[in-house]
Design a protein around this motif. Structure first.
Motif, short mmCIF file in Angstrom:
data_model
loop_
_atom_site.label_atom_id
_atom_site.label_comp_id
_atom_site.label_asym_id
_atom_site.label_seq_id
_atom_site.Cartn_x
_atom_site.Cartn_y
_atom_site.Cartn_z
N ASP A 1 5.26 5.55 -1.00
CA ASP A 1 5.63 4.17 -0.70
C ASP A 1 6.59 3.65 -1.77
O ASP A 1 7.57 2.96 -1.46
CB ASP A 1 4.35 3.31 -0.65
CG ASP A 1 4.61 1.89 -0.16
OD1 ASP A 1 5.62 1.67 0.55
OD2 ASP A 1 3.78 1.00 -0.46
N ASP B 1 6.39 -2.53 -4.79
CA ASP B 1 5.14 -1.77 -4.73
C ASP B 1 4.49 -1.65 -6.12
O ASP B 1 3.89 -0.64 -6.44
CB ASP B 1 5.39 -0.36 -4.14
CG ASP B 1 4.10 0.34 -3.73
OD1 ASP B 1 3.26 -0.30 -3.09
OD2 ASP B 1 3.94 1.53 -4.07
N HIS C 1 2.10 -5.10 -1.92
CA HIS C 1 0.89 -5.30 -1.11
C HIS C 1 -0.38 -5.01 -1.90
O HIS C 1 -1.45 -4.90 -1.31
CB HIS C 1 0.95 -4.45 0.16
CG HIS C 1 0.89 -2.97 -0.10
ND1 HIS C 1 0.05 -2.12 0.56
CD2 HIS C 1 1.57 -2.20 -0.98
CE1 HIS C 1 0.23 -0.89 0.12
NE2 HIS C 1 1.14 -0.91 -0.82
N HIS C 2 -0.29 -4.86 -3.22
CA HIS C 2 -1.48 -4.63 -4.06
C HIS C 2 -2.24 -5.96 -4.24
O HIS C 2 -1.63 -6.94 -4.67
CB HIS C 2 -1.08 -4.12 -5.45
CG HIS C 2 -0.56 -2.72 -5.44
ND1 HIS C 2 0.75 -2.42 -5.19
CD2 HIS C 2 -1.19 -1.54 -5.63
CE1 HIS C 2 0.92 -1.10 -5.26
NE2 HIS C 2 -0.25 -0.54 -5.51
N THR D 1 4.34 -1.28 1.11
CA THR D 1 5.49 -2.11 0.77
C THR D 1 6.63 -1.83 1.75
O THR D 1 7.38 -2.72 2.12
CB THR D 1 5.92 -1.86 -0.69
OG1 THR D 1 4.81 -2.20 -1.53
CG2 THR D 1 7.11 -2.71 -1.08
N ASP E 1 1.39 5.92 2.53
CA ASP E 1 0.38 4.94 2.12
C ASP E 1 -0.78 4.82 3.11
O ASP E 1 -1.85 4.35 2.74
CB ASP E 1 1.02 3.56 1.88
CG ASP E 1 1.13 3.24 0.39
OD1 ASP E 1 1.18 4.20 -0.41
OD2 ASP E 1 1.14 2.05 0.01
N HIS F 1 -5.92 -1.14 -4.81
CA HIS F 1 -6.36 -1.67 -3.52
C HIS F 1 -7.87 -1.49 -3.39
O HIS F 1 -8.47 -0.76 -4.16
CB HIS F 1 -5.69 -0.91 -2.37
CG HIS F 1 -4.20 -0.84 -2.46
ND1 HIS F 1 -3.40 -1.89 -2.11
CD2 HIS F 1 -3.37 0.14 -2.88
CE1 HIS F 1 -2.14 -1.55 -2.28
NE2 HIS F 1 -2.09 -0.33 -2.76
MN LIG Z 1 2.04 1.02 -1.72
#
Ligand SMILES: [Mn+2]
Length: 314
Positions: A26, A82, A107-108, A127, A157, A289
């Motif tokens: 990603d 990312d 997106h974390h 991402t 991902d 995550h």
């Molecule tokens: Mn990622």
């Protein structure tokens, strides 16, 4: 946020793009797709990666020149993709603070918004998925170079659509990328079917350390510096090992301990379902995550194991 980004791109000429150290698919796919996006708009883009591109992503089209040191200059804006925190782009990140406009797209769920502009969508699979939406918003018509990078970002991902972050949007975007010429079997072949033999010799050594705890719900294995030396392996050969441990029946949390110093281990945790490993790693100053996170812990192997098991009880 997308409108602000459009304005920044329109008004600028020289841009900087980076991502986290130890980049995954990603990270690389996001950075390279952004490079082609900016180029298609007639802009200059400097790509900085602290590390070399991992062998499994070498097939991805990117810039001819990748910078491995952060230049001491000011950019019109810097895209950090990312990446949960600025320091994770690697040493020298302070140099980047000269650039006023840092745009974080991520997106974390541990991202606290270090940018001046922050696009954070913890519901996105990757991402790459967020960037696809940005490129559509910017009216960019996607080239094959962009498509194969976005596709790779999403499939890596989501573990090739096996993980819980796989949603209809991810699948729809990948369908569109296929229509732009992306061949899934070719991407999978490069990412999953092109490993050096040494990786499997190392994997064998790691499997011999496998133990389970908590009635088989927790699986743990480790890799030492000596094992790397014995099998002529490098760090990137262990990518994906924690995911393999998660495949054991009944295991809810898989933990891989990788020795990075005399008395220091890098921990990779993977979970199934509702177990939030980002929370556990957060106790040690790490993050990630819900189902995939990491951190560093000091100590010898026994001490590190004990610290993890105690943190998990909490
Ligand atoms: Mn990622």
């Amino acid at each position: 946020m997308f409108a602000k980004i459009r304005k920044i791109i329109d008004n600028g000429q020289d841009f900087f793009i980076s991502t986290h150290i130890d980049p995954d698919g990603d990270a690389i796919g996001s950075v390279f797709s952004m490079y082609w996006a900016l180029r298609s708009l007639g802009k200059n883009a400097t790509v900085y990666l602290k590390d070399q591109v991992p062998y499994r992503y070498e097939f991805l089209p990117g810039p001819d020149l990748i910078s491995h040191a952060i230049p001491e200059r000011v950019y019109d804006a810097a895209f950090v993709l990312d990446c949960g925190e600025l320091a994770r782009i690697g040493e020298g990140y302070e140099n980047l603070k000269r650039t006023e406009t840092i745009i974080s797209i991520d997106h974390h769920n541990t991202n606290e918004g270090f940018g001046r502009i922050n696009v954070l969508d913890t519901g996105a699979s990757s991402t790459g998925e967020i960037l696809y939406r940005l490129y559509k918003y910017l009216g960019i018509s996607l080239s094959y170079e962009m498509a194969v990078n976005i596709y790779t970002a999403i499939v890596t991902d989501t573990g090739f659509f096996r993980y819980e972050n796989t949603g209809p949007k991810a699948l729809l975007i990948c369908e569109k990328m296929m229509r732009l010429g992306v061949k899934p079997a070719q991407v999978s072949g490069m990412v999953n079917g092109n490993h050096p033999k040494e990786r499997f010799l190392l994997l064998g050594r790691i499997f011999s350390t496998l133990r389970t705890f908590d009635d088989g719900r927790v699986a743990m294995a480790y890799v030492t510096g000596e094992m790397f030396e014995d099998t002529h392996s490098t760090r990137e050969y262990t990518d994906g090992f924690a995911e393999i441990l998660r495949e054991i029946r009944g295991v809810e949390v898989a933990i891989l301990l990788r020795q990075v110093g005399d008395r220091q281990y890098k921990i990779s945790m993977r979970s199934k379902g509702t177990v939030d490993v980002a929370e556990v790693c957060g106790i040690f100053g790490g993050g990630g995550h819900k189902n995939a996170a990491g951190c560093h812990i000091d100590g010898d192997i026994t001490e590190v194991e004990t610290k993890i098991l105690e943190a998990m009880k909490r």
